[in-house]
Design an enzyme around this catalytic site. Structure first.
Site, PDB file in Angstrom:
ATOM      1  N   SER A 149       4.939   4.687   1.858  1.00 41.90           N
ATOM      2  CA  SER A 149       5.004   4.555   0.404  1.00 41.90           C
ATOM      3  C   SER A 149       4.878   5.938  -0.210  1.00 41.90           C
ATOM      4  O   SER A 149       4.269   6.832   0.406  1.00 41.90           O
ATOM      5  CB  SER A 149       3.845   3.685  -0.110  1.00 41.90           C
ATOM      6  OG  SER A 149       3.754   3.765  -1.523  1.00 41.90           O
ATOM      7  N   TYR A 164      -5.262   2.001  -0.234  1.00 44.90           N
ATOM      8  CA  TYR A 164      -3.810   1.886  -0.021  1.00 44.90           C
ATOM      9  C   TYR A 164      -3.193   3.273   0.175  1.00 44.90           C
ATOM     10  O   TYR A 164      -2.426   3.499   1.114  1.00 44.90           O
ATOM     11  CB  TYR A 164      -3.177   1.179  -1.224  1.00 44.90           C
ATOM     12  CG  TYR A 164      -1.691   0.917  -1.076  1.00 44.90           C
ATOM     13  CD1 TYR A 164      -1.226  -0.151  -0.312  1.00 44.90           C
ATOM     14  CD2 TYR A 164      -0.751   1.731  -1.714  1.00 44.90           C
ATOM     15  CE1 TYR A 164       0.134  -0.401  -0.177  1.00 44.90           C
ATOM     16  CE2 TYR A 164       0.606   1.492  -1.582  1.00 44.90           C
ATOM     17  CZ  TYR A 164       1.053   0.419  -0.814  1.00 44.90           C
ATOM     18  OH  TYR A 164       2.407   0.177  -0.685  1.00 44.90           O
ATOM     19  N   LYS A 168      -1.276   4.705   3.600  1.00 48.28           N
ATOM     20  CA  LYS A 168       0.137   5.090   3.646  1.00 48.28           C
ATOM     21  C   LYS A 168       0.305   6.561   4.055  1.00 48.28           C
ATOM     22  O   LYS A 168       1.291   6.910   4.716  1.00 48.28           O
ATOM     23  CB  LYS A 168       0.807   4.799   2.301  1.00 48.28           C
ATOM     24  CG  LYS A 168       0.871   3.296   1.973  1.00 48.28           C
ATOM     25  CD  LYS A 168       1.684   2.521   2.999  1.00 48.28           C
ATOM     26  CE  LYS A 168       1.909   1.069   2.622  1.00 48.28           C
ATOM     27  NZ  LYS A 168       2.728   0.349   3.598  1.00 48.28           N
TER      28      LYS A 168
END
Ligand SMILES: NC(=O)c1ccc[n+]([C@@H]2O[C@H](COP(=O)([O-])OP(=O)(O)OC[C@H]3O[C@@H](n4cnc5c(N)ncnc54)[C@H](O)[C@@H]3O)[C@@H](O)[C@H]2O)c1
Length: 260
Positions: A149, A164, A168
């Site tokens: 991402s 998160y 990533k």
């Protein structure tokens, strides 16, 4: 003139592709479109991906749904055995399964932080490792595509999502490292870093606060999120022989989000 030059170069015809977390969202579209391009599809999901299988079979493709939580070594191993039982080989892996939550470090528990890393990073690691074992064992020329991402290289605003973002960033560095580890085994490992893509993770009010959608709009130079379909070209390129010298790299598809 070779009229079919481009379709041969980008061909995934007859290849077997595993897509994780393909019951909905980006994974579902990637699975469907790899099937449209001629690949036979296996899906790992925690609760079954019958809808995706129906979609693919309805268009004349081949797909099998396998229950496998990507964080479980046992389930991933058993799932891969099933892929081999059904198709006899494995050529492409799209490590797509993932979760996101928006909590500051003071709101999120350490367990929630660990869970996010477990699914987004350790889960992809387990699938990479077990799939690579099978590819080596079966003498397959493999392409592994990890979904990372832009959050792996920027800190999104205004939501807080350290777990998160960290997971990533880990996916991108792991991708490079595993590509080096597997370089002599005929297996390439690359990642794709999408910007905002319209899926349940990013638009469903059960997952995303509606005021966030408004806050994100002015941050997008192209004034919109992408459709999952807009990632498919890169997936097919990375999966095919059109990208044989592309290895250990990250492809950003973000509609200029990180350019400003
Ligand atoms: N939507 C976006 O804006 C966006 C942007 C960048 C990256 N991504 C990444 O793309 C991937 C797909 O996201 P999406 O938007 O389609 O999300 P989504 O929530 O719609 O789909 C994710 C899927 O992964 C599955 N999953 C979660 N944990 C799993 C596990 N342990 N084992 C097996 N399956 C599991 C979920 O059940 C779900 O079906 C994720 O890795 C996500 O981080 C999404």
């Amino acid at each position: 003139m070779q009229k079919d030059f481009v379709s041969n170069l980008f061909s995934v015809e007859g290849k077997v592709a595993l897509v994780t977390g393909a019951g909905r969202g980006i994974g579902q579209v990637i699975a469907r479109d790899l099937a449209r391009a001629g690949a036979d599809i296996a899906i790992f999901s925690r609760s079954g991906a019958d809808e995706t299988v129906k979609l693919i079979e309805g268009e004349g493709g081949k797909a099998v749904s396998i229950i496998a939580d990507c964080t479980s070594e046992e389930q991933v191993r058993a799932g891969l055995e099933e892929v081999i039982r059904v198709y006899g080989k494995l050529d492409i892996v799209v490590n797509n399964a993932g979760v996101c939550y928006h909590k500051s470090m003071f709101e999120a528990s350490v367990e929630e932080f660990r869970e996010c890393l477990d699914i987004n990073l350790t889960g992809e690691y387990i699938v990479c490792r077990e799939a690579a074992r099978i590819m080596i064992d079966k003498g397959c020329k493999g392409s592994i595509i990890n979904i990372a991402s832009i959050s792996g290289s920027i800190a999104n605003i205004p939501q807080k999502q350290a777990a998160y973002n960290a997971s990533k960033a880990g996916v991108m560095q792991m991708t490079k490292s595993l590509a080096i580890e597997l370089v002599d085994n005929n297996i390439r490992v690359n990642s794709i870093s999408p910007g905002y893509i319209a899926t349940p993770m990013s638009v469903d009010p059960n997952f995303v606060e509606p005021e966030l959608l408004e806050a994100w709009k002015p941050l997008m130079p192209m004034h919109r999120m992408a459709k999952p379909e807009e990632l498919v070209g890169a997936v097919i390129w990375l999966a095919s022989d059109a990208s044989t010298y592309t290895n250990g790299t990250d492809i950003i598809i973000d509609g200029l989000y990180t350019a400003v």
